[in-house]
Design a protein around this motif. Structure first.
Motif, short mmCIF file in Angstrom:
data_model
loop_
_atom_site.label_atom_id
_atom_site.label_comp_id
_atom_site.label_asym_id
_atom_site.label_seq_id
_atom_site.Cartn_x
_atom_site.Cartn_y
_atom_site.Cartn_z
N TYR A 126 64.60 27.93 -44.23
CA TYR A 126 65.94 28.34 -43.83
C TYR A 126 66.98 27.66 -44.72
O TYR A 126 66.70 26.69 -45.41
CB TYR A 126 66.20 28.00 -42.36
CG TYR A 126 65.32 28.74 -41.40
CD1 TYR A 126 65.77 29.89 -40.77
CD2 TYR A 126 64.02 28.32 -41.14
CE1 TYR A 126 64.96 30.60 -39.89
CE2 TYR A 126 63.19 29.02 -40.28
CZ TYR A 126 63.67 30.16 -39.65
OH TYR A 126 62.85 30.85 -38.79
N ARG A 127 68.20 28.19 -44.69
CA ARG A 127 69.36 27.54 -45.30
C ARG A 127 70.28 27.09 -44.18
O ARG A 127 70.29 27.67 -43.09
CB ARG A 127 70.11 28.52 -46.22
CG ARG A 127 69.28 29.11 -47.35
CD ARG A 127 68.95 28.11 -48.43
NE ARG A 127 68.32 28.73 -49.58
CZ ARG A 127 68.90 28.90 -50.77
NH1 ARG A 127 70.14 28.48 -50.96
NH2 ARG A 127 68.26 29.48 -51.77
N CYS A 128 71.09 26.07 -44.46
CA CYS A 128 71.94 25.53 -43.41
C CYS A 128 72.87 26.60 -42.83
O CYS A 128 73.10 26.66 -41.63
CB CYS A 128 72.75 24.35 -43.95
SG CYS A 128 73.67 23.45 -42.68
N ILE A 129 73.38 27.48 -43.70
CA ILE A 129 74.33 28.48 -43.23
C ILE A 129 73.68 29.49 -42.29
O ILE A 129 74.36 30.18 -41.52
CB ILE A 129 75.00 29.20 -44.42
CG1 ILE A 129 76.29 29.90 -43.96
CG2 ILE A 129 74.02 30.16 -45.10
CD1 ILE A 129 77.14 30.41 -45.09
N ASP A 130 72.34 29.59 -42.32
CA ASP A 130 71.65 30.53 -41.42
C ASP A 130 71.95 30.23 -39.96
O ASP A 130 71.98 31.15 -39.13
CB ASP A 130 70.14 30.45 -41.64
CG ASP A 130 69.71 31.03 -42.98
OD1 ASP A 130 70.41 31.91 -43.49
OD2 ASP A 130 68.68 30.59 -43.51
N VAL A 142 82.81 34.62 -44.88
CA VAL A 142 82.29 33.34 -45.37
C VAL A 142 83.13 32.94 -46.57
O VAL A 142 83.16 33.64 -47.59
CB VAL A 142 80.81 33.45 -45.77
CG1 VAL A 142 80.31 32.10 -46.29
CG2 VAL A 142 79.97 33.89 -44.58
N ILE A 143 83.83 31.82 -46.45
CA ILE A 143 84.70 31.35 -47.53
C ILE A 143 83.90 30.39 -48.40
O ILE A 143 83.45 29.34 -47.95
CB ILE A 143 85.95 30.66 -46.95
CG1 ILE A 143 86.77 31.68 -46.14
CG2 ILE A 143 86.80 30.05 -48.06
CD1 ILE A 143 88.02 31.11 -45.50
N LEU A 172 73.36 35.43 -49.44
CA LEU A 172 74.15 36.29 -48.55
C LEU A 172 74.36 37.68 -49.15
O LEU A 172 75.34 38.35 -48.82
CB LEU A 172 75.51 35.64 -48.27
CG LEU A 172 75.49 34.23 -47.68
CD1 LEU A 172 76.90 33.69 -47.52
CD2 LEU A 172 74.77 34.21 -46.34
N ASN A 173 73.43 38.12 -50.02
CA ASN A 173 73.66 39.39 -50.71
C ASN A 173 73.53 40.60 -49.80
O ASN A 173 73.85 41.72 -50.20
CB ASN A 173 72.73 39.53 -51.91
CG ASN A 173 71.26 39.57 -51.52
OD1 ASN A 173 70.91 39.44 -50.34
ND2 ASN A 173 70.39 39.74 -52.50
N SER A 174 73.04 40.40 -48.59
CA SER A 174 72.96 41.50 -47.63
C SER A 174 73.21 40.96 -46.22
O SER A 174 72.73 39.89 -45.87
CB SER A 174 71.58 42.18 -47.69
OG SER A 174 71.46 43.15 -46.66
N SER A 175 73.96 41.72 -45.45
CA SER A 175 74.25 41.30 -44.08
C SER A 175 73.16 41.70 -43.09
O SER A 175 73.20 41.30 -41.92
CB SER A 175 75.58 41.91 -43.62
OG SER A 175 75.48 43.33 -43.56
N LEU A 225 79.80 41.53 -43.22
CA LEU A 225 79.79 40.18 -43.75
C LEU A 225 80.60 40.19 -45.05
O LEU A 225 80.25 40.91 -46.00
CB LEU A 225 78.36 39.71 -44.00
CG LEU A 225 78.18 38.31 -44.57
CD1 LEU A 225 78.64 37.26 -43.56
CD2 LEU A 225 76.72 38.07 -44.95
N TYR A 226 81.65 39.38 -45.10
CA TYR A 226 82.55 39.35 -46.24
C TYR A 226 82.47 37.99 -46.92
O TYR A 226 82.54 36.95 -46.25
CB TYR A 226 84.00 39.61 -45.80
CG TYR A 226 84.21 40.96 -45.14
CD1 TYR A 226 84.73 42.03 -45.84
CD2 TYR A 226 83.88 41.16 -43.80
CE1 TYR A 226 84.93 43.27 -45.24
CE2 TYR A 226 84.06 42.39 -43.19
CZ TYR A 226 84.59 43.44 -43.91
OH TYR A 226 84.78 44.66 -43.30
N LEU A 227 82.34 37.97 -48.25
CA LEU A 227 82.38 36.74 -49.01
C LEU A 227 83.75 36.61 -49.66
O LEU A 227 84.15 37.47 -50.47
CB LEU A 227 81.29 36.73 -50.09
CG LEU A 227 79.85 36.83 -49.60
CD1 LEU A 227 78.89 36.75 -50.78
CD2 LEU A 227 79.54 35.72 -48.61
#
Length: 373
Positions: free
Chosen positions: A34-38, A54-55, A67-70, A82-84
């Protein structure tokens, strides 16, 4: 849900001792796969928040790829998404984000284009599970302007690196000290806030006009006696990973069965991006005890009380103990690693030894050429 989500994931931390030279803190691996942002994204999805921003800023490439796909967190099949949000050069602005409030201010159009009445703001460098609906209900019942999620942490933790919150008997915040030298208590802000969207727009625009750029100092602390700010205390697992020691301890806690069961076997689930990797391979003669081994790993040696991220190779006669090996680490034969964090894509040469101290974890980043003779 009646809220839009903002995840602050653009920060850097010098206390990570080089671990963020290749990635943002929010992109650090947790529990191997996992990644922390998960964790915060899963909390948003499980709370039925469908529109997330997500800033990002510092070392954002790895995080953006993740985060290439929501679809992994089930955001916005028809509505939301999901917006970067990254720093953007415009005719009116050529600055990078100068603080958390400025990062929201430079993307104020995202809030103005939204229709949800509330905003949930959360940090991307914390590991926890939470239903934001419960925080929102408490926020509405208290008729609060801002609600801060707090946590009582153990005295042994380095609480001076957090914001310390003090409340009255009704839960209203009467004191907020950001990273004090001598904390008055052990109640810290978890970096999760609930606020009405229109009020947030007003406060951010005022801060921008006055060239104030920090959300905590220039909004929370500044308006503490003007706005009704309440605390919502959580009593479940919560860890911040913004130091090398905290990152190591957080990962090691996943070797405990109760922690794994809480996150991965109890509803709601934690989701992550799935990669098409083969299952881990344990060759004859290998030994693995109390460890987390991710997909794509090949093990020939002995692994004890350790975490192996994806595609790690362990050679013959190797001993890995009390360590974290990040993605795509290659360990040659006859290597001893203990109390270490091995940086991603490192090649550990044969017949070497890396031993850290349990109270001072060694971070290994040799940048060795994998194909060197």
């Amino acid at each position: 849900m009646r809220a839009v989500g903002i995840v602050l994931a653009g920060g850097n931390s010098k206390k990570m001792n080089g671990l963020v030279n290749k990635r943002a803190v929010s992109a650090m691996p947790i529990a191997g796969s996992y990644r922390c942002i998960d964790f915060v994204l899963s909390n948003m999805s499980n709370s039925h928040i469908n529109k997330i921003a997500v800033i990002t800023q510092y070392n954002a490439r790895s995080l953006n790829e993740h985060l290439n796909s929501s679809k992994w967190w089930d955001f916005g099949r028809k509505q939301g998404g999901l917006y970067l949000l990254t720093p953007t050069i415009t005719p009116d602005n050529g600055n990078w984000y100068r603080g958390t409030a400025d990062s929201i201010g430079q993307n104020i159009d995202f809030l103005k284009a939204s229709h949800e009445p509330y905003v949930v703001i959360a940090s991307g460098d914390c590991v926890y599970k939470m239903d934001y609906n419960e925080v929102l209900e408490a926020h509405i019942n208290k008729q609060a302007d801002i609600t801060i999620v707090t946590k009582d942490i153990e005295d042994t933790d380095d609480i001076s690196r957090f914001g310390i919150v003090e409340t009255d008997d009704d839960g209203r915040v009467v004191s907020f000290e950001e990273k004090p030298i001598r904390p008055k208590n052990n109640t810290v802000s978890t970096g999760v806030y609930v606020i009405r969207r229109r009020l947030l727009i007003e406060l951010i625009e005022n801060a921008m006009e006055e060239e104030r750029y920090d959300f905590v100092k220039d909004i929370i602390i500044r308006y503490k006696d003007v706005k009704k700010i309440y605390a919502y205390k959580m009593d479940s697992y919560w860890r911040n990973i913004a130091t090398a020691e905290a990152y190591y301890e957080t990962n090691m806690s996943f070797l405990e069965k109760d922690t794994r069961d809480y996150f991965f076997k109890q509803y709601p689930d934690i989701s992550s991006k799935i990669e098409d990797l083969p299952p881990a391979k344990y060759n004859p003669g290998s030994t693995v005890k109390n460890s987390l081994v991710s997909s794509g790993c090949i093990i020939n040696g002995t692994v004890t009380d350790s975490i192996l991220c994806k595609e790690v190779y362990i050679g013959n006669n190797c001993t890995i103990k009390n360590s974290i090996l990040l993605t795509d680490v290659y360990v040659n034969d006859n290597v001893h690693i203990e109390n270490c964090i091995i940086e991603a894509r490192e090649t550990i040469k044969a017949n070497t030894s890396y031993i850290g101290d349990p109270d001072n974890i060694k971070i290994v980043a040799e940048n060795n050429d994998r194909y060197e003779v």
